[in-house]
Structure formats: structure tokens, C-alpha cells
Design a protein around this motif. Structure first.
Motif, mmCIF file in Angstrom:
data_model
loop_
_atom_site.group_PDB
_atom_site.id
_atom_site.type_symbol
_atom_site.label_atom_id
_atom_site.label_comp_id
_atom_site.label_asym_id
_atom_site.label_seq_id
_atom_site.Cartn_x
_atom_site.Cartn_y
_atom_site.Cartn_z
ATOM 1 N N TYR A 261 0.756 -1.107 -0.072
ATOM 2 C CA TYR A 261 0.117 0.056 0.068
ATOM 3 C C TYR A 261 0.796 1.332 0.021
ATOM 4 C CZ TYR A 261 -4.067 -2.903 1.502
ATOM 5 O OH TYR A 261 -4.987 -3.805 1.451
ATOM 6 N N ILE B 181 -6.857 -6.409 3.481
ATOM 7 C CA ILE B 181 -6.605 -7.582 2.832
ATOM 8 C C ILE B 181 -5.385 -7.349 1.758
ATOM 9 C CG2 ILE B 181 -8.268 -7.242 0.828
ATOM 10 C CD1 ILE B 181 -8.407 -10.501 0.754
ATOM 11 N N ALA B 182 -4.201 -8.276 1.788
ATOM 12 C CA ALA B 182 -3.116 -7.934 1.327
ATOM 13 C C ALA B 182 -2.288 -9.441 1.243
ATOM 14 C CB ALA B 182 -2.073 -6.892 1.727
ATOM 15 N N VAL B 183 -1.695 -9.551 0.011
ATOM 16 C CA VAL B 183 -1.010 -10.796 0.010
ATOM 17 C C VAL B 183 0.499 -10.176 -0.569
ATOM 18 C CG1 VAL B 183 -0.493 -12.911 -1.699
ATOM 19 C CG2 VAL B 183 -2.891 -12.200 -0.739
ATOM 20 N N ARG C 172 1.290 -13.471 -4.868
ATOM 21 C CA ARG C 172 0.134 -13.144 -5.611
ATOM 22 C C ARG C 172 -0.129 -13.977 -7.013
ATOM 23 N NH1 ARG C 172 0.892 -6.632 -4.916
ATOM 24 N NH2 ARG C 172 1.060 -6.665 -2.787
ATOM 25 N N GLY C 173 -1.323 -13.901 -7.124
ATOM 26 C CA GLY C 173 -1.961 -14.809 -8.358
ATOM 27 C C GLY C 173 -1.995 -16.382 -8.038
ATOM 28 N N ARG C 174 -1.934 -16.847 -6.663
ATOM 29 C CA ARG C 174 -2.068 -18.376 -6.460
ATOM 30 C C ARG C 174 -3.341 -18.680 -5.549
ATOM 31 N NH1 ARG C 174 2.799 -18.891 -2.713
ATOM 32 N NH2 ARG C 174 2.029 -21.052 -2.766
ATOM 33 N N GLY C 175 -4.295 -17.642 -5.595
ATOM 34 C CA GLY C 175 -5.382 -18.029 -5.012
ATOM 35 C C GLY C 175 -5.571 -17.465 -3.478
ATOM 36 N N ALA D 185 -5.741 -14.652 -1.690
ATOM 37 C CA ALA D 185 -6.742 -13.901 -1.415
ATOM 38 C C ALA D 185 -8.077 -14.561 -1.387
ATOM 39 C CB ALA D 185 -6.814 -12.442 -2.039
ATOM 40 N N THR D 186 -8.164 -15.405 -2.468
ATOM 41 C CA THR D 186 -9.446 -16.132 -2.450
ATOM 42 C C THR D 186 -9.717 -17.008 -1.210
ATOM 43 O OG1 THR D 186 -9.263 -15.842 -5.119
ATOM 44 C CG2 THR D 186 -10.846 -17.572 -4.141
ATOM 45 N N ASN E 187 -8.118 -0.063 -8.696
ATOM 46 C CA ASN E 187 -7.760 -1.685 -8.397
ATOM 47 C C ASN E 187 -8.271 -2.807 -8.987
ATOM 48 O OD1 ASN E 187 -6.454 -3.566 -7.137
ATOM 49 N ND2 ASN E 187 -6.774 -2.769 -4.913
ATOM 50 N N TYR F 165 -13.141 -9.453 -5.940
ATOM 51 C CA TYR F 165 -14.304 -9.343 -5.066
ATOM 52 C C TYR F 165 -15.436 -9.582 -6.099
ATOM 53 C CZ TYR F 165 -11.083 -6.596 -2.204
ATOM 54 O OH TYR F 165 -10.111 -6.073 -1.484
ATOM 55 N N ARG G 41 -15.678 -11.966 -8.494
ATOM 56 C CA ARG G 41 -15.744 -13.253 -8.531
ATOM 57 C C ARG G 41 -16.460 -13.979 -7.428
ATOM 58 N NH1 ARG G 41 -11.307 -16.355 -7.925
ATOM 59 N NH2 ARG G 41 -9.864 -14.604 -8.050
#
Ligand SMILES: CC(C)(COP(=O)(O)OP(=O)(O)OC[C@H]1O[C@@H](n2cnc3c(N)ncnc32)[C@H](O)[C@@H]1OP(=O)(O)O)[C@@H](O)C(=O)NCCC(=O)NCCS
Length: 157
Positions: free
Chosen positions: A25, A76-78, A83-86, A88-89, A115, A122, A124
Motif C-alpha cells: 500500500y 486484505i493483502a498478499v 500473488r496470483g496463487r489464490g 486472497a480467494t 484497483n 471481489y 468473482r
């Protein structure tokens, strides 16, 4: 493929949280803001740990506050390397599991209008746009998109 474990965040995770926060951030939360959320019994604070290390390395986190009519996603942060590995999901799906018995509260959050990665994530997961807060972000006066998701319920969405 590495294994990721989800568990509640504790004060011992603050240093790792702060590192990811700074990498994620332009105006990061301070350590005391995280400590305050972790101390609230009504907050849900989930960490995703990459189990390649001994006790796991923090890869991402979710901080959610309970309000009268909604669960509010505060942060929420990764880590950029994860990132891109699911992840946050996964942490958001854990939130829906943990709160599935709460039929009274939906879910809400604010996100920068620029963003697109987060907005797509979100959407999805069932969030919809509910309006704009003009100039919400103090660093560049960017607008926030307000998003909402109805209560999940035991049967899922
Ligand atoms: C937004 C953020 C939390 C997303 O975290 P993430 O762990 O990368 O999210 P996910 O992997 O679950 O989903 C992101 C994308 O990766 C894709 N993805 C999910 N699993 C994947 C996998 N195993 N392999 C490849 N891609 C995958 C998803 O399809 C998704 O793509 P999309 O653009 O179509 O939505 C992260 O980018 C971040 O920390 N950003 C900075 C902080 C921020 O903006 N937070 C939100 C503030 S409101």
C-alpha cells in the motif's frame, strides 16, 4: 506446489504483517492499527502461511470488523511474491465459512476505483458495486468503490 495453512493471526505475526503491508500500500497501516484490530474479540483476523518454512512464512492476511449489519473487510493483502496463487480467494472464503451462521450480516468493503485486480477478485466472489465515496483516499484523493455481498448462509451462495 506449496501448501498454505490458514489460521488466526496473533501479536507475534505483527512484524511479518507490517512487511507485507509496506510492500502492498502507498499509505500502509501502522503496527498499532493492526494490534488494535487483533485485540478486538469481534474482529476476524486470518493469516495465510506458506508452510515451506518451519512454522510457516506469512504470505497474506485478512482483517475484518463486525458492524451492526455487516462484516467490513478492513484490510486484505498478499505478499507480492505470493500473488496470483489464490491466497486472497482462500482467506475470503474462510471468512464466509466462519460467518456462515450469521444470516443478519452481509459483507462490505471499499476499494480504489483503479484497483482492477482486487475488484475482479471481489466480483468473482459475489460482491457487487453499491456506490462511490468521492475522494475517499487521502493520498491522491482517489474515489472508493463501495462493494457489498449478501449474507452467505449455511447453504453457500
Ligand atoms: C488484491 C490482492 C489481495 C489479491 O491477492 P491474490 O492472492 O493475488 O488474489 P488471488 O490469487 O486469489 O486472485 C487474483 C488473481 O489470481 C488468479 N489466480 C488465482 N489462483 C491462481 C493460481 N493458482 N494460479 C494463477 N492465478 C491464479 C485469479 O484468477 C485472479 O485473477 P483475476 O484477475 O481474474 O481476479 C493482492 O493483489 C494485493 O495484496 N494487492 C495489494 C493490496 C490491495 O490492493 N488490497 C485490496 C485493497 S481493497
Amino acid at each position: 506446489m506449496t501448501t498454505v495453512e490458514l489460521r488466526a493471526l496473533g501479536l507475534s505475526d505483527l512484524r511479518a504483517i507490517e512487511e507485507i503491508e509496506r510492500r502492498s500500500y502507498p499509505t500502509p497501516w501502522s503496527r498499532s492499527m493492526f494490534a488494535g484490530e487483533l485485540a478486538k474479540p469481534s474482529s476476524i483476523c486470518v493469516g495465510a502461511f506458506d508452510l515451506d518454512g518451519d512454522s510457516g512464512t506469512l504470505a497474506g492476511y485478512l482483517i475484518v470488523s463486525r458492524y451492526v449489519d455487516a462484516w467490513h473487510v478492513m484490510n486484505i493483502a498478499v505478499d507480492p511474491d505470493h500473488r496470483g496463487r489464490g491466497i486472497a480467494t482462500m482467506v475470503l472464503e474462510r471468512l464466509f465459512e466462519l460467518t456462515a451462521d450469521d444470516a443478519r450480516r452481509g459483507y462490505t468493503l471499499e476499494v480504489r476505483v483503479s484497483n482492477s485486480t482486487a475488484i475482479a477478485l471481489y466480483e468473482r466472489l459475489g460482491f457487487e458495486s453499491r456506490g462511490i465515496r468521492r475522494g475517499y483516499y487521502t493520498d491522491n484523493r482517489e474515489d472508493a468503490l463501495i462493494m457489498w455481498k449478501d449474507p452467505v448462509g449455511r447453504d453457500g451462495v
